[in-house]
Design a protein around this motif. Structure first.
Motif, PDB file in Angstrom:
ATOM      1  N   TRP A   1      46.131  -0.872  13.321  1.00 45.21           N
ATOM      2  CA  TRP A   1      45.730   0.190  14.248  1.00 45.21           C
ATOM      3  C   TRP A   1      46.217  -0.210  15.621  1.00 45.21           C
ATOM      4  O   TRP A   1      45.747  -1.203  16.183  1.00 45.21           O
ATOM      5  CB  TRP A   1      44.215   0.380  14.248  1.00 45.21           C
ATOM      6  CG  TRP A   1      43.778   1.287  13.150  1.00 45.21           C
ATOM      7  CD1 TRP A   1      43.271   0.923  11.938  1.00 45.21           C
ATOM      8  CD2 TRP A   1      43.805   2.717  13.160  1.00 45.21           C
ATOM      9  NE1 TRP A   1      42.991   2.046  11.202  1.00 45.21           N
ATOM     10  CE2 TRP A   1      43.311   3.161  11.922  1.00 45.21           C
ATOM     11  CE3 TRP A   1      44.217   3.669  14.103  1.00 45.21           C
ATOM     12  CZ2 TRP A   1      43.207   4.508  11.603  1.00 45.21           C
ATOM     13  CZ3 TRP A   1      44.109   5.008  13.789  1.00 45.21           C
ATOM     14  CH2 TRP A   1      43.606   5.412  12.542  1.00 45.21           C
TER      15      TRP A   1
ATOM     16  N   GLY B   1      42.981  -6.111   8.084  1.00 43.66           N
ATOM     17  CA  GLY B   1      43.466  -5.123   9.033  1.00 43.66           C
ATOM     18  C   GLY B   1      43.655  -5.764  10.395  1.00 43.66           C
ATOM     19  O   GLY B   1      43.119  -6.846  10.659  1.00 43.66           O
TER      20      GLY B   1
ATOM     21  N   ALA C   1      52.027  -0.867   1.701  1.00 40.69           N
ATOM     22  CA  ALA C   1      50.772  -0.112   1.649  1.00 40.69           C
ATOM     23  C   ALA C   1      51.002   1.247   1.008  1.00 40.69           C
ATOM     24  O   ALA C   1      50.139   1.766   0.307  1.00 40.69           O
ATOM     25  CB  ALA C   1      50.187   0.056   3.048  1.00 40.69           C
TER      26      ALA C   1
ATOM     27  N   LEU D   1      46.388  -2.440   7.071  1.00 38.42           N
ATOM     28  CA  LEU D   1      46.825  -1.497   8.097  1.00 38.42           C
ATOM     29  C   LEU D   1      46.766  -2.117   9.480  1.00 38.42           C
ATOM     30  O   LEU D   1      45.935  -2.979   9.749  1.00 38.42           O
ATOM     31  CB  LEU D   1      45.926  -0.257   8.094  1.00 38.42           C
ATOM     32  CG  LEU D   1      45.969   0.607   6.850  1.00 38.42           C
ATOM     33  CD1 LEU D   1      44.903   1.690   6.953  1.00 38.42           C
ATOM     34  CD2 LEU D   1      47.341   1.235   6.675  1.00 38.42           C
TER      35      LEU D   1
ATOM     36  N   ARG E   1      47.631   4.838  13.494  1.00 35.67           N
ATOM     37  CA  ARG E   1      47.540   4.105  12.227  1.00 35.67           C
ATOM     38  C   ARG E   1      48.951   3.843  11.727  1.00 35.67           C
ATOM     39  O   ARG E   1      49.742   4.768  11.548  1.00 35.67           O
ATOM     40  CB  ARG E   1      46.768   4.954  11.216  1.00 35.67           C
ATOM     41  CG  ARG E   1      46.509   4.300   9.900  1.00 35.67           C
ATOM     42  CD  ARG E   1      45.730   5.299   9.022  1.00 35.67           C
ATOM     43  NE  ARG E   1      45.344   4.753   7.764  1.00 35.67           N
ATOM     44  CZ  ARG E   1      46.049   4.898   6.637  1.00 35.67           C
ATOM     45  NH1 ARG E   1      47.175   5.567   6.636  1.00 35.67           N
ATOM     46  NH2 ARG E   1      45.612   4.372   5.513  1.00 35.67           N
TER      47      ARG E   1
ATOM     48  N   ALA F   1      51.286   1.831   8.767  1.00 33.71           N
ATOM     49  CA  ALA F   1      51.248   1.255   7.435  1.00 33.71           C
ATOM     50  C   ALA F   1      52.586   0.612   7.101  1.00 33.71           C
ATOM     51  O   ALA F   1      53.641   1.096   7.524  1.00 33.71           O
ATOM     52  CB  ALA F   1      50.922   2.327   6.399  1.00 33.71           C
TER      53      ALA F   1
END
Length: 145
Positions: free
Chosen positions: A91, A61, A139, A89, A133, A135
């Motif tokens: 952030w 991440g 994903a 992901l 968030r 993606a």
């Protein structure tokens, strides 16, 4: 039982980000205004220190701190994808409305789309920071090979 924090611990500000024990999280855009409690919370959950922009292996991440004055958001998002594991992901952490460096929602959406990411949710992650968030299409298709 591990010595790391319980990810369901509501007192840990990072619990909303969904990271898990053993994951490698790359941190980009760090500066002195970043929320230390959130950073430490991520490390407590994963059981590992955050890795920086010099990390050259696959990360599970990415946490990208970005302020309006930091330059082109699309470029920053593309850079964040460089070592991100498939299904990982991003952030995006931006200052909240009314704070110095605030980034407008439409700018985030446009930059994410251009970088090939989709916005899935936004949450308050710290007193001065909002988390978005993002993606990748991979994903979203995590069951396919």
């Amino acid at each position: 039982m591990s010595a790391t924090a319980d990810p369901a611990d509501k007192s840990n500000p990072a619990h909303r980000l969904g990271f898990e024990e053993g994951q490698i999280v790359q941190e980009l855009g760090y500066d002195e205004d970043c929320d230390q409690e959130l950073r430490e919370g991520i490390e407590d959950i994963t059981g590992a220190e955050l890795v920086d922009e010099d990390y050259d292996d696959v990360a599970d991440g990415v946490v990208l701190w970005h302020r309006e004055e930091d330059g082109d958001l699309t470029d920053a998002l593309v850079d964040a994808l460089e070592y991100l594991a498939e299904g990982g992901l991003v952030w995006l952490l931006t200052p909240k409305t009314g704070r110095d460096g605030h980034v407008e929602a439409h700018e985030i959406n446009d930059a994410a789309r251009t970088a090939g990411l989709s916005q899935t949710s936004s949450v308050s992650v710290a007193k001065d920071w909002m988390g978005t968030r993002l993606a990748s299409p991979k994903a979203a298709k995590s069951g396919r090979r």
